[in-house]
Design a protein around this motif. Structure first.
Motif, PDB file in Angstrom:
ATOM      1  N   PRO A  87      47.640 -21.136 -25.167  1.00 14.40           N
ATOM      2  CA  PRO A  87      46.562 -21.417 -26.128  1.00 14.40           C
ATOM      3  C   PRO A  87      45.817 -20.174 -26.589  1.00 14.40           C
ATOM      4  CG  PRO A  87      46.499 -22.967 -24.296  1.00 14.40           C
ATOM      5  CD  PRO A  87      47.503 -21.930 -23.935  1.00 14.40           C
ATOM      6  N   GLU A  88      45.727 -19.170 -25.718  1.00 12.73           N
ATOM      7  CA  GLU A  88      44.982 -17.964 -26.079  1.00 12.73           C
ATOM      8  C   GLU A  88      45.638 -17.181 -27.216  1.00 12.73           C
ATOM      9  OE1 GLU A  88      48.084 -16.881 -23.121  1.00 12.73           O
ATOM     10  OE2 GLU A  88      46.583 -18.483 -23.281  1.00 12.73           O
ATOM     11  N   ARG A  89      46.920 -17.447 -27.479  1.00 15.51           N
ATOM     12  CA  ARG A  89      47.625 -16.751 -28.572  1.00 15.51           C
ATOM     13  C   ARG A  89      47.689 -17.596 -29.843  1.00 15.51           C
ATOM     14  NH1 ARG A  89      53.244 -15.723 -25.935  1.00 15.51           N
ATOM     15  NH2 ARG A  89      53.743 -15.171 -28.106  1.00 15.51           N
ATOM     16  N   MET A  90      46.956 -18.703 -29.860  1.00 17.12           N
ATOM     17  CA  MET A  90      47.082 -19.649 -30.965  1.00 17.12           C
ATOM     18  C   MET A  90      45.791 -19.781 -31.767  1.00 17.12           C
ATOM     19  SD  MET A  90      49.243 -22.395 -28.663  1.00 17.12           S
ATOM     20  CE  MET A  90      49.775 -23.518 -29.945  1.00 17.12           C
ATOM     21  N   ALA A  91      45.001 -18.734 -31.772  1.00 14.34           N
ATOM     22  CA  ALA A  91      43.726 -18.760 -32.498  1.00 14.34           C
ATOM     23  C   ALA A  91      43.765 -17.785 -33.668  1.00 14.34           C
ATOM     24  CB  ALA A  91      42.585 -18.396 -31.548  1.00 14.34           C
ATOM     25  N   ILE A  92      42.826 -17.955 -34.598  1.00 15.23           N
ATOM     26  CA  ILE A  92      42.661 -16.994 -35.688  1.00 15.23           C
ATOM     27  C   ILE A  92      41.943 -15.776 -35.123  1.00 15.23           C
ATOM     28  CG2 ILE A  92      41.592 -16.570 -37.930  1.00 15.23           C
ATOM     29  CD1 ILE A  92      41.795 -19.583 -38.463  1.00 15.23           C
ATOM     30  N   ALA A  93      42.581 -14.613 -35.238  1.00 15.56           N
ATOM     31  CA  ALA A  93      42.001 -13.384 -34.691  1.00 15.56           C
ATOM     32  C   ALA A  93      41.976 -12.315 -35.772  1.00 15.56           C
ATOM     33  CB  ALA A  93      42.819 -12.907 -33.489  1.00 15.56           C
ATOM     34  N   ASP A  94      40.812 -11.725 -35.988  1.00 14.22           N
ATOM     35  CA  ASP A  94      40.661 -10.681 -37.013  1.00 14.22           C
ATOM     36  C   ASP A  94      41.164 -11.150 -38.371  1.00 14.22           C
ATOM     37  OD1 ASP A  94      39.629  -8.908 -35.088  1.00 14.22           O
ATOM     38  OD2 ASP A  94      41.661  -8.306 -34.495  1.00 14.22           O
ATOM     39  N   ARG A  95      40.851 -12.413 -38.683  1.00 12.82           N
ATOM     40  CA  ARG A  95      41.230 -13.041 -39.957  1.00 12.82           C
ATOM     41  C   ARG A  95      42.742 -13.176 -40.123  1.00 12.82           C
ATOM     42  NH1 ARG A  95      36.569 -13.087 -43.228  1.00 12.82           N
ATOM     43  NH2 ARG A  95      37.788 -13.576 -45.092  1.00 12.82           N
ATOM     44  N   LYS A  96      43.490 -13.015 -39.034  1.00 11.52           N
ATOM     45  CA  LYS A  96      44.949 -13.177 -39.064  1.00 11.52           C
ATOM     46  C   LYS A  96      45.314 -14.550 -38.520  1.00 11.52           C
ATOM     47  CE  LYS A  96      45.931  -8.234 -38.595  1.00 11.52           C
ATOM     48  NZ  LYS A  96      46.544  -7.182 -37.734  1.00 11.52           N
ATOM     49  N   LEU A  97      46.225 -15.241 -39.217  1.00 12.58           N
ATOM     50  CA  LEU A  97      46.604 -16.594 -38.852  1.00 12.58           C
ATOM     51  C   LEU A  97      47.824 -16.587 -37.927  1.00 12.58           C
ATOM     52  CD1 LEU A  97      46.278 -18.220 -42.397  1.00 12.58           C
ATOM     53  CD2 LEU A  97      44.607 -18.283 -40.535  1.00 12.58           C
ATOM     54  N   PRO A  98      47.832 -17.439 -36.908  1.00 10.47           N
ATOM     55  CA  PRO A  98      48.977 -17.489 -35.990  1.00 10.47           C
ATOM     56  C   PRO A  98      50.135 -18.282 -36.586  1.00 10.47           C
ATOM     57  CG  PRO A  98      47.371 -19.135 -35.351  1.00 10.47           C
ATOM     58  CD  PRO A  98      46.774 -18.384 -36.531  1.00 10.47           C
ATOM     59  N   SER A  99      51.317 -18.144 -35.977  1.00  7.50           N
ATOM     60  CA  SER A  99      52.490 -18.886 -36.431  1.00  7.50           C
ATOM     61  C   SER A  99      53.367 -19.254 -35.244  1.00  7.50           C
ATOM     62  CB  SER A  99      53.308 -18.057 -37.431  1.00  7.50           C
ATOM     63  OG  SER A  99      53.913 -16.959 -36.780  1.00  7.50           O
ATOM     64  N   VAL A 100      54.231 -20.227 -35.448  1.00 12.29           N
ATOM     65  CA  VAL A 100      55.143 -20.666 -34.395  1.00 12.29           C
ATOM     66  C   VAL A 100      56.104 -19.544 -34.015  1.00 12.29           C
ATOM     67  CG1 VAL A 100      57.104 -22.215 -33.916  1.00 12.29           C
ATOM     68  CG2 VAL A 100      54.985 -23.128 -34.884  1.00 12.29           C
ATOM     69  N   GLU A 101      56.548 -18.750 -34.992  1.00 13.96           N
ATOM     70  CA  GLU A 101      57.500 -17.673 -34.683  1.00 13.96           C
ATOM     71  C   GLU A 101      56.956 -16.720 -33.627  1.00 13.96           C
ATOM     72  OE1 GLU A 101      58.354 -18.456 -39.136  1.00 13.96           O
ATOM     73  OE2 GLU A 101      56.663 -18.595 -37.744  1.00 13.96           O
ATOM     74  N   GLN A 102      55.638 -16.514 -33.618  1.00 19.47           N
ATOM     75  CA  GLN A 102      55.037 -15.616 -32.637  1.00 19.47           C
ATOM     76  C   GLN A 102      55.056 -16.205 -31.221  1.00 19.47           C
ATOM     77  OE1 GLN A 102      51.139 -15.294 -34.297  1.00 19.47           O
ATOM     78  NE2 GLN A 102      51.791 -14.058 -36.053  1.00 19.47           N
ATOM     79  N   LEU A 103      55.259 -17.515 -31.137  1.00 22.04           N
ATOM     80  CA  LEU A 103      55.194 -18.209 -29.847  1.00 22.04           C
ATOM     81  C   LEU A 103      56.553 -18.680 -29.349  1.00 22.04           C
ATOM     82  CD1 LEU A 103      52.178 -20.346 -30.963  1.00 22.04           C
ATOM     83  CD2 LEU A 103      52.031 -18.688 -29.118  1.00 22.04           C
ATOM     84  N   ALA A 104      57.559 -18.730 -30.231  1.00 13.63           N
ATOM     85  CA  ALA A 104      58.863 -19.278 -29.872  1.00 13.63           C
ATOM     86  C   ALA A 104      59.528 -18.437 -28.787  1.00 13.63           C
ATOM     87  CB  ALA A 104      59.757 -19.356 -31.103  1.00 13.63           C
ATOM     88  N   GLU A 105      60.155 -19.110 -27.832  1.00 15.14           N
ATOM     89  CA  GLU A 105      60.826 -18.419 -26.742  1.00 15.14           C
ATOM     90  C   GLU A 105      62.159 -17.830 -27.179  1.00 15.14           C
ATOM     91  OE1 GLU A 105      60.997 -20.846 -23.268  1.00 15.14           O
ATOM     92  OE2 GLU A 105      58.815 -20.866 -23.025  1.00 15.14           O
ATOM     93  N   SER A 106      62.687 -18.296 -28.307  1.00  8.83           N
ATOM     94  CA  SER A 106      63.946 -17.778 -28.833  1.00  8.83           C
ATOM     95  C   SER A 106      63.923 -17.899 -30.344  1.00  8.83           C
ATOM     96  CB  SER A 106      65.144 -18.564 -28.264  1.00  8.83           C
ATOM     97  OG  SER A 106      66.326 -18.309 -29.003  1.00  8.83           O
ATOM     98  N   SER A 107      64.559 -16.946 -31.031  1.00  9.39           N
ATOM     99  CA  SER A 107      64.620 -16.993 -32.487  1.00  9.39           C
ATOM    100  C   SER A 107      65.728 -17.906 -32.980  1.00  9.39           C
ATOM    101  CB  SER A 107      64.830 -15.585 -33.054  1.00  9.39           C
ATOM    102  OG  SER A 107      66.055 -15.047 -32.585  1.00  9.39           O
TER     103      SER A 107
END
Length: 380
Positions: A64-84
């Motif tokens: 959850p800590e990687r799934m927030a808006i930080a420095d006006r940057k929006l998160p995405s699933v690709e940043q969280l996926a265990e495999s591409s």
């Protein structure tokens, strides 16, 4: 439930599905982070599943800590996926609820059974009845409204038609269908100009099937109208045109309890000086704060709560809804829209209204999961 799942964990297993193919992908990720943080891990097992913008179902980190808006940057699933390349497959047999994970060149891995899905998807391909239909076919219980209510809640034209048929007050609107604009833009433009002639400028041009204020433009006259239409059509080929309603923006949450739906205390969205209206940046980037509870009289509060529950019932909703209203200068309420999977981030109005009504965020998540587990799958 399989014996393997039962022996390893007697707790219900919740698949939190988020991301998706719509323009609201990032907000869905933020919502999922808040839900994952709030789920009571002593009561539930959790399986996070992200859907990438191109539609791949990915196994993601429970972070959850990687799934927030930080420095006006929006998160995405690709940043969280265990495999591409790996993909999660839901069951297609109602007799089985086993979820499978596959990667190219590897033997498929059974992830175990899922007891309930919490689809925190916003916009098309998630909030519009599509994933609800998939889950119905799979026989898996899920949080929120069914296929019909989800589709009605997504399409603002048909939502308004349903409300009108149930005697609920709506504001003036006009619809430009895809073929109208493609075949004769001049006639479609005249339709909007005639509407503005009847109801006055400015008008709001918006996608008929989108949310989070994506693709909405306030138009003060002919100049900029075509650009507003094209901006709306980037999100949905069918557009809705609404007149400016002068008054206060009021929201009210509805939650399904054991004895039926109940309304929260209402909230007010004040005018945001840095924005023409309550748009995406005001909601999520600049975090414009609503007033909870709204400064209304007891009679006004009771009226808007009644209208919110009536809208919930009119569209055959289940689980949760946020109903949005205008309180006009003449004292009448007009319903603008409902959201069957409203914003659920920590700063979102729906959880804030229920917090003020005595239901904490973790309790809200628990109530929604329990309501889904109680509800039979199939026609109801």
């Amino acid at each position: 439930m399989s014996s393997e799942h039962s022996s390893q964990s007697p707790k219900p297993r919740v698949a939190v599905v988020f991301g998706g193919r719509s323009s609201e992908h990032a907000i869905s990720v933020v919502t999922a982070g808040a839900v994952l943080r709030a789920i009571d891990r002593t009561r539930y097992d959790v399986l996070p599943i992200g859907i990438t913008p191109d539609g791949r179902w990915a196994l993601t980190a429970d972070a959850p800590e990687r799934m927030a808006i930080a420095d006006r940057k929006l998160p995405s699933v690709e940043q969280l996926a265990e495999s591409s390349e790996g993909a999660v497959l839901l069951p297609v047999d109602p007799a089985s609820r086993e979820v499978v994970y596959t990667e190219p060149g590897s033997v498929p891995k059974v992830l175990g059974e899922v007891d309930v899905v919490f689809p925190v998807l916003h916009g098309p391909y998630g909030e519009d009845g599509t994933i609800q239909g998939l889950l119905e076919l799979s026989g898996v219980p899920y949080v929120g409204s069914g296929v019909l209510a989800s589709a009605v809640g997504m399409d603002k034209e048909y939502m308004k038609r349903v409300f009108i048929s149930y005697g609920l007050p709506v504001g003036p609107y006009e619809v430009i269908r895809p073929r109208e604009w493609e075949r004769d833009p001049a006639a479609a433009r005249k339709k909007i100009v005639d509407f503005a002639g009847d109801h006055g400028w400015p008008v709001f041009v918006k996608p008929s099937r989108a949310g989070s204020s994506m693709g909405i433009t306030k138009v003060d006259g002919l100049e900029g109208l075509d650009e507003a239409i094209e901006e709306a059509r980037r999100h949905d080929p069918k557009i809705l045109v609404e007149s400016l309603l002068r008054g206060r923006e009021i929201e009210c949450g509805v939650l399904e309890f054991e004895d039926g739906p109940r309304a929260s205390v209402p909230a007010e969205i004040p005018a945001v000086s840095a924005h023409d209206f309550y748009d995406f940046e005001a909601k999520y980037i600049d975090s414009a704060a609503g007033i909870v509870p709204a400064p209304l009289t007891e009679e006004e509060t009771a009226r808007v709560q009644d209208l919110a529950v009536r809208a919930f019932d009119a569209a055959s909703c289940e689980g949760l809804v946020r109903a949005d209203f205008f309180l006009l200068e003449n004292g009448e309420f007009v319903i603008n829209e409902i959201n069957t999977m409203p914003g659920f981030t920590p700063i979102s109005m729906y959880p804030r209204m229920w917090q003020e009504s005595g239901v904490s965020y973790p309790e809200l998540v628990d109530r929604l999961i329990q309501a889904a587990l109680r509800r039979p799958t199939g026609l109801r």
